[in-house]
Enzyme design. Structure first.
Site, PDB file in Angstrom:
ATOM      1  N   LYS A 191       0.860  -1.185   0.000  1.00  0.00           N
ATOM      2  CA  LYS A 191       0.000   0.000   0.000  1.00  0.00           C
ATOM      3  C   LYS A 191       0.893   1.230   0.000  1.00  0.00           C
ATOM      4  CE  LYS A 191      -4.176   1.342  -0.325  1.00  0.00           C
ATOM      5  NZ  LYS A 191      -4.968   0.902  -1.474  1.00  0.00           N
ATOM      6  N   SER A 388      -8.247  -0.433  -5.143  1.00  0.00           N
ATOM      7  CA  SER A 388      -8.421   0.052  -3.783  1.00  0.00           C
ATOM      8  C   SER A 388      -9.897   0.332  -3.527  1.00  0.00           C
ATOM      9  CB  SER A 388      -7.552   1.287  -3.542  1.00  0.00           C
ATOM     10  OG  SER A 388      -7.277   1.451  -2.173  1.00  0.00           O
TER      11      SER A 388
END
Length: 589
Positions: A191, A388
Site C-alpha cells: 500500500k 483500492s
C-alpha cells in the site's frame, strides 16, 4: 434637470432591454447548438467515418457548453462515444471505412486505448478498411493507428516509440523544508500511495508491483502491434531501445511502422482509392458525433442500466475538495436505490474507472451495491482502474470484467495526518498554551505531533478498516479471508493477472458486461441505457461562472502534472481519515 433624468432613465431601460435580448439570443443559441448536436442525419452511401485523435480521452463524453460557445478549452472525447461510433460504423452498410487522423492526444489509460483498439480490429473483421494519417504519432496514437490497412505519415514526421516509463514524485524532503511532516498509519506492505508524502525513496514492494504491471502493459502493446504490423516482438523492443523516434522519416517505412510518406493534401487520394471513387469525386465524411447520433440498433427488448462511476471516491461535502468528476457516495447510493426500485431496469452494469479515495464512502457504496444485487443482477465492467476503493465497490458484483491492462486490486487502507507543528512553532514563532479536561482532548491539534499512544489507537482503527475491507472481498468473491490476505496487502494487479487469482471473472469490455448482465437476467432482447443523466447546460453555465471553478481551472493549467499532488496536500486535513487509494499519480507514458 427633468430632461436629464428622463434621458438617463430611458438609457438605463434601453440597456436593460438590450441585455435581456442578448441573453435571450444567447440562450436560444445554446439550445440550438445542443439540439443540432443531438440531431441525426442519414449517412450517405460510400462514406468514411473520421476518427480524430486529439485532445484528451475521458471515460464518458460530457458536452462543455461554455467551451463550445467560446471556442476555448481543451477538447475531450468520451470513450463511450468512440466505442459507440465504431460499433455503429461497423453495422452501417453505408460506411466503408474509418479514417484515423492522429494529432496531440492523451488517454486516461492504456486500458482505454486497448478497448478502442479492440473495437477497431473488430470493425475490420466486417470486411471494412482503416486508413490512418499523422504528422507525428505518439506511442499511444500509434498503438491505435497500427490497426490500419494503410498507415500514412508526413514525409517530415516521426513515430514516438520508446517503451513505457514513469516517475513517482516524492515530497517528504520538500515538506520538511517548510516544517511539515506527514504521520502515517497503514496496512499492507504494497500500500504505497502515502509514499509520496512519507518517503524519500520508492519502497521495494512498490517498485516490484509497478515494474510488474508496467511490463505487463508493454507486453500487451508489443503483442498487439506485432500482430497488426507483422514485426516481431524482439524487433519492436530493439527499436524502442534504439530510440528510433528521431530516425529519418523514410526509415519508418523500412521498419514497417509506416506504409507510405505523404503530405496532408495527398491523403485524400489514398482514401478515394480505398473508396473506389475518382480523383475528382468528393469524399463523404462522417464525424464522430454524427456517427454517434446516427440511427443504430433499435431499443427493443428490456432495459439494462449502465451506471458510470469514475473519478475520486468521495463522501458528500468532501467531494468539493476533489476536482473533476467524482464518485460521490451520497449521490451514487441514491442513484443505485432508484435503479433497484425501477422495475423497467432488469439488470445493472457498473462501469467503473477509479483509483479509489475515501474508505468510508466506498463502504457506503458497497452496501448499496449489495442491496441492488439482492434484487437484480449486477455486473462490473472495469476501465482503466478499479483499484483500492474502486475494487471495494466492485467486489460484490455478480460478475466482474476487466481489460487485460486494467489496474485493480490494491486491497489495503491507510490514514495520513499532517503535522505542521514545526512550521508553526519553530519557523513562524507561533506559541500554544494547552488547556484540556481529558487526556486526549487536543488530539489532532496542529500545535503538536500525534503521540505514540494516540498512534496506537489509530493503528487499531486502520487495522479494523482493513479487516472490514478483506471481509467484503471475501464475501463478494466467495473466498476465505486467509485467501484474500495472500493477494491483498495493497498489491496492485493487472486485469490479466487478477483473473488468475480470482479477483475478476473474465477479461472483456463493456459490451461483454452488458451481454453477461442480460444472461444473468435471463432476457434475450435488450438494450442499454446510460446513467446518471448528463449534466444539463443550465447547471454547466452556473458552475462555469463559479469563481472557485475558474481558479481551480487556472491552477490545473499552470501546475500541470503537479496539480493533483498539490490539491491532495492542500486538502489532506479535510479528507476522510481512512483512504483506500492506489499509488498516487504515477504517470506512465
Amino acid at each position: 434637470m427633468k430632461d436629464f433624468l428622463k434621458y438617463t432613465a430611458a438609457t438605463i431601460v434601453g440597456l436593460l432591454i438590450f441585455t435581456i435580448i442578448i441573453v435571450a439570443i444567447g440562450m436560444m443559441s445554446i439550445v440550438g447548438m445542443i439540439a443540432s448536436g443531438s440531431s441525426s442525419a442519414p449517412i450517405s452511401d460510400n462514406s468514411v467515418m473520421v476518427l480524430s485523435l486529439n485532445g484528451t480521452l475521458e471515460e464518458r463524453s460530457e458536452t462543455d457548453v461554455m467551451s463550445s460557445l467560446m471556442g476555448g478549452g481543451t477538447s475531450s472525447t468520451g470513450l463511450d462515444e468512440v466505442l459507440n461510433a465504431i460499433k455503429k460504423a461497423k453495422e452501417n452498410d453505408n460506411i466503408k471505412g474509418i479514417y484515423i487522423e492522429a494529432s496531440a492526444f492523451s488517454a486516461d489509460s492504456y486500458a482505454s486505448l486497448q478497448a478502442i483498439r479492440k473495437a477497431l480490429v473488430d470493425f475490420k473483421k466486417s470486411g471494412k478498411w482503416i486508413v490512418s494519417y499523422g504528422d507525428t504519432y505518439s506511442q499511444g496514437t500509434y498503438y491505435l493507428a497500427s490497426t490500419a490497412d494503410k498507415v500514412l505519415m508526413n514525409p517530415q514526421g516521426m513515430v514516438d516509440w520508446h517503451g513505457l516509463g514513469g516517475q513517482q514524485m516524492l515530497l517528504k524532503d520538500l515538506l520538511a523544508k517548510f516544517g511539515v511532516k506527514v504521520q502515517l498509519s497503514k496496512v499492507g506492505a504494497y500500500k504505497s500511495a502515502p509514499e509520496m508524502f512519507t518517503a524519500d525513496k520508492m519502497s521495494e514492494e512498490n517498485r516490484e508491483q509497478i515494474t510488474a504491471y508496467m511490463n505487463g502493459i508493454w507486453d500487451n502493446i508489443l503483442k498487439d502491434v506485432s500482430e497488426s504490423r507483422k514485426i516481431s516482438v524482439d524487433q519492436l523492443n530493439q527499436y524502442a531501445d534504439s530510440l528510433i523516434t528521431f530516425d529519418e522519416p523514410q526509415n519508418f517505412v523500412k521498419y514497417k511502422f509506416v506504409d507510405k510518406l505523404v503530405y496532408t493534401d495527398e491523403v485524400k487520394d489514398v482514401v478515394k482509392e480505398m473508396l473506389k471513387i475518382g480523383k475528382d469525386d468528393n469524399i463523404n465524411k462522417v464525424s464522430l458525433s454524427s456517427m454517434v447520433n446516427a440511427k443504430g440498433s433499435r431499443n427493443d427488448g428490456e432495459a439494462i442500466a449502465v451506471y458510470y462511476a469514475y473519478g475520486d471516491v468521495v463522501d458528500g461535502a468532501a467531494g468539493g475538495l476533489s476536482q473533476g468528476h467524482t464518485i460521490d457516495a451520497q449521490k451514487v447510493c441514491k442513484d443505485l436505490e432508484k435503479l433497484m426500485n425501477d422495475d423497467d431496469i432488469k439488470a445493472v452494469v457498473l462501469r467503473i474507472n477509479t483509483g479509489g479515495g475515501s474508505a468510508y464512502a466506498s463502504e457506503q457504496i458497497w452496501h448499496s451495491m449489495k442491496q441492488l444485487k439482492a434484487k437484480k443482477p449486477v455486473v462490473v465492467s472495469m476501465g482503466g482502474m478499479a483499484a483500492s476503493g474502486g475494487y471495494y465497490i466492485s467486489c460484490i458484483g455478480n460478475y466482474i470484467y476487466a481489460e487485460p491492462t486494467t489496474l485493480t486490486g490494491s486491497i489495503g487502507i491507510f490514514g495520513m495526518f499532517p503535522d505542521a507543528s514545526q512550521l508553526l512553532t519553530e519557523k513562524l514563532g507561533v506559541k500554544f498554551e494547552e488547556i484540556k479536561t481529558n487526556k486526549f482532548a487536543t488530539f489532532g491539534s496542529m500545535s503538536r505531533p500525534i503521540s505514540e499512544e494516540e498512534m496506537a489507537y489509530l493503528n487499531r482503527y486502520i487495522e479494523r478498516g482493513y479487516d472490514l475491507f478483506r471481509s467484503r472481498v471475501a464475501e463478494g468473491r466467495k473466498m476465505s479471508v486467509d485467501e484474500v490476505e495472500k493477494i491483498a496487502q495493497g498489491h496492485v494487479w493487472l486485469g490479466q493477472d487478477a483473473l488468475k487469482i480470482k479477483l475478476v471473472d473474465a477479461l472483456g469490455g463493456l459490451d461483454d458486461a452488458i451481454k453477461k448482465a442480460a444472461e444473468l437476467a435471463k432476457i434475450e432482447e435488450y438494450h442499454s441505457v446510460a446513467y446518471p443523466e448528463a449534466e444539463g447546460w443550465e447547471t454547466q453555465l452556473l458552475n462555469k461562472f463559479n469563481d472557485n471553478n475558474y481558479i481551480e481551472a487556472q491552477a490545473r493549467l499552470v501546475l500541470g502534472e503537479y496539480y493533483e499532488p498539490f490539491m491532495l496536500l492542500r486538502t489532506m486535513d479535510k479528507q476522510n481519515a481512512i483512504q483506500a487509494r492506489i499509488p498516487f499519480y504515477l504517470r506512465v507514458e
